[in-house]
Design a protein around this motif. Structure first.
Motif, short mmCIF file in Angstrom:
data_model
loop_
_atom_site.label_atom_id
_atom_site.label_comp_id
_atom_site.label_asym_id
_atom_site.label_seq_id
_atom_site.Cartn_x
_atom_site.Cartn_y
_atom_site.Cartn_z
N LYS A 17 8.08 -19.72 -19.40
CA LYS A 17 8.28 -18.58 -20.29
C LYS A 17 8.87 -19.05 -21.61
O LYS A 17 9.75 -19.92 -21.64
CB LYS A 17 9.22 -17.57 -19.64
CG LYS A 17 9.46 -16.31 -20.45
CD LYS A 17 10.43 -15.38 -19.73
CE LYS A 17 10.74 -14.15 -20.56
NZ LYS A 17 11.74 -13.27 -19.91
N LYS A 18 8.36 -18.50 -22.72
CA LYS A 18 8.85 -18.87 -24.05
C LYS A 18 10.15 -18.10 -24.34
O LYS A 18 10.18 -16.87 -24.30
CB LYS A 18 7.80 -18.56 -25.10
CG LYS A 18 8.16 -19.04 -26.50
CD LYS A 18 7.12 -18.60 -27.52
CE LYS A 18 5.80 -19.30 -27.34
NZ LYS A 18 4.84 -18.96 -28.42
N ILE A 19 11.23 -18.84 -24.64
CA ILE A 19 12.53 -18.24 -24.90
C ILE A 19 12.91 -18.47 -26.37
O ILE A 19 13.08 -19.62 -26.79
CB ILE A 19 13.63 -18.85 -24.00
CG1 ILE A 19 13.23 -18.80 -22.53
CG2 ILE A 19 14.97 -18.16 -24.24
CD1 ILE A 19 13.16 -17.42 -21.96
N PRO A 20 13.03 -17.40 -27.18
CA PRO A 20 13.47 -17.59 -28.57
C PRO A 20 14.96 -17.92 -28.61
O PRO A 20 15.76 -17.29 -27.91
CB PRO A 20 13.19 -16.22 -29.21
CG PRO A 20 13.22 -15.25 -28.07
CD PRO A 20 12.74 -15.99 -26.85
N ILE A 21 15.33 -18.92 -29.41
CA ILE A 21 16.72 -19.35 -29.49
C ILE A 21 17.11 -19.63 -30.94
O ILE A 21 16.25 -19.79 -31.81
CB ILE A 21 16.99 -20.61 -28.65
CG1 ILE A 21 16.11 -21.79 -29.15
CG2 ILE A 21 16.78 -20.37 -27.17
CD1 ILE A 21 16.45 -23.13 -28.55
#
Length: 449
Positions: free
Chosen positions: A97-101
């Motif tokens: 899953k792509k996690i924005p940080i």
């Protein structure tokens, strides 16, 4: 509560470790071999990777971030010896899953002042991103963004159209996003888990077009050494998108009409008919009703494909979408190229808003991609734009300089009026709007005739 009297002298390593375990930001450290030496509890929760798995591995193996290949903030810190604060990025967690940080980096220095490696602090922005998407839902469907009234009307009825199996005809100029709209209809409907097959009908002669759609049997023609299924067979249960259907020949139109009426077809060189189970979405940049009146498009086929009609307005009629589209393209290109361009400056927006975009959204995307080639970091300026935009003489505008959307609307209407010798009926037809709508806009924008 901790008794302050019991705390004396500098913090111990054990106390520092307790603090790191309690904070909600992910923290990890690396040595000069880029191997992870510490990994706190929040880092485990955000990435889904345990400390035991992470320690001793290279940081890029754990995070798989879009920064890892070219614009690594930690690498810059190690090379330049200075910290970086709040750099936006994303990572891929253990569930893919792509996690924005957001990321902050600094050197890891011991009490003697020796550099041991680097430290990175990262914060999960998934909730913020979800809220942002929720707020923008009114002008965002799948990969299509718009804040224009015409597009919002389409967004409103799109769920009902998607759930239906009716044939859809999408009309609009080249570059207005007809295939994106077709994909959105497919992805929102019950056939979303089945294939979406697109073919440009205007790019192929009849024989190749029929073989692509219907397939062929072994021996149907020279070099047909084995059976080949067509898109109708490959897309079984899904959707077939027929782009530029207005460019097809009368002979092919007969074949397509038979498929739509009888839901079956015969592969080239075959003798047995095969049933179809696909939804048809057609698109054209031409006016099929005019082609029908000129005997260039079959009337019976027109009524078969024109069950539900959607018209995508050209970009020059929805200039309020330019800032939204620019933001979308900048974000997409940042991810694709590993850059961190922050956006465009005011002069660039003003230049874009004064352009008529004959190539529509595709042209705008090409302009932003051109700017990405020349702009390495920061903000896109006029120096990064294609020459035809920079050299273009700006037309005088009656709108405030700080309102580029209003300026674009005034320029668009003024140009249409000038082209038609200030005949308002002709200008309205040129703009593709009703004359009463044009009169209201002239009054609202304060255009002096």
């Amino acid at each position: 509560m901790i008794d302050p009297k019991k705390i004396s002298g500098p913090l111990t390593q054990e106390t520092t470790q307790i603090i790191l375990e309690c904070i909600s930001d992910g923290v990890f450290t690396i040595d000069y071999n880029w191997e992870i030496t510490s990994f706190n509890r929040a880092a485990e929760e955000i990435t889904g990777i345990s400390r035991k798995e992470a320690i001793g591995r290279h940081c890029w193996e754990v995070f798989r971030s879009n920064m890892c290949e070219a614009e690594c903030a930690l690498k810059k810190t190690m090379e330049e010896g200075k910290p970086y604060v709040s750099t936006s990025a994303y990572i891929i967690d253990s569930n893919q899953k792509k996690i924005p940080i957001s990321v902050s980096t600094s050197l890891l220095i011991d009490k003697h002042g020796e550099v041991l490696g680097g430290v990175e602090i990262f914060r999960d922005h998934s909730l913020v991103e979800a809220l942002r998407k929720q707020l923008s839902a009114s002008f965002h469907v799948e990969d299509i963004v718009s804040n224009s009234n015409a597009m919002k009307k389409i967004f409103t009825i799109l769920p009902q159209i998607s759930q239906s199996d009716a044939t859809v005809l999408i009309e609009g100029e080249t570059g207005t996003g007809k295939e994106l709209m077709a994909r959105a209809i497919h992805n929102m409907g019950p056939r979303k888990d089945k294939p979406f097959m697109a073919i440009n009908c205007g790019a192929l002669p009849d024989t190749l077009l029929e073989s692509e759609l219907f397939g062929y049997k072994k021996g149907a023609f020279t070099h047909a050494v084995k059976d080949k299924p067509g898109k109708f067979a490959l897309a079984r249960g899904g959707t077939v998108f027929l782009d530029e259907i207005g460019d097809t020949s009368p002979a092919f139109q007969v074949s397509l009409l038979r498929v739509l009426q009888e839901h079956e077809y015969t592969p080239l060189g075959g003798v047995e008919k095969e049933e179809t189970d696909v939804r048809i979405i057609a698109a054209t940049n031409r006016d099929l009703s005019e082609l029908m009146e000129a005997d260039q498009f079959r009337q019976d086929l027109y009524y078969r494909v024109n069950v539900v009609k959607l018209f995508l307005p050209p970009l020059r009629q929805r200039m309020e979408d330019v800032p939204l589209l620019v933001e979308r393209f900048v974000s997409k290109l940042n991810l694709r190229q590993g850059k961190f361009i922050q956006g465009i400056d005011h002069a660039v927006l003003a230049s874009l808003m004064s352009h008529t975009f004959p190539g529509n959204i595709r042209e705008l995307e090409n302009i932003i991609e051109h700017a990405f080639v020349l702009c390495q970091e920061g903000i896109i300026s006029c120096d990064h734009l294609p020459g035809f935009l920079v050299q273009k003489k700006q037309t005088p505008c009656q709108a405030p300089v700080d309102d580029p959307v209003k300026a674009a609307q005034i320029n668009l209407i003024s140009d249409a009026l000038a082209r038609n010798n200030y005949n308002r009926n002709a200008a309205a037809k040129d703009l593709g709007i009703h004359k009463s709508t044009l009169f209201r806009r002239i009054k609202k924008l304060g255009i002096k005739l």
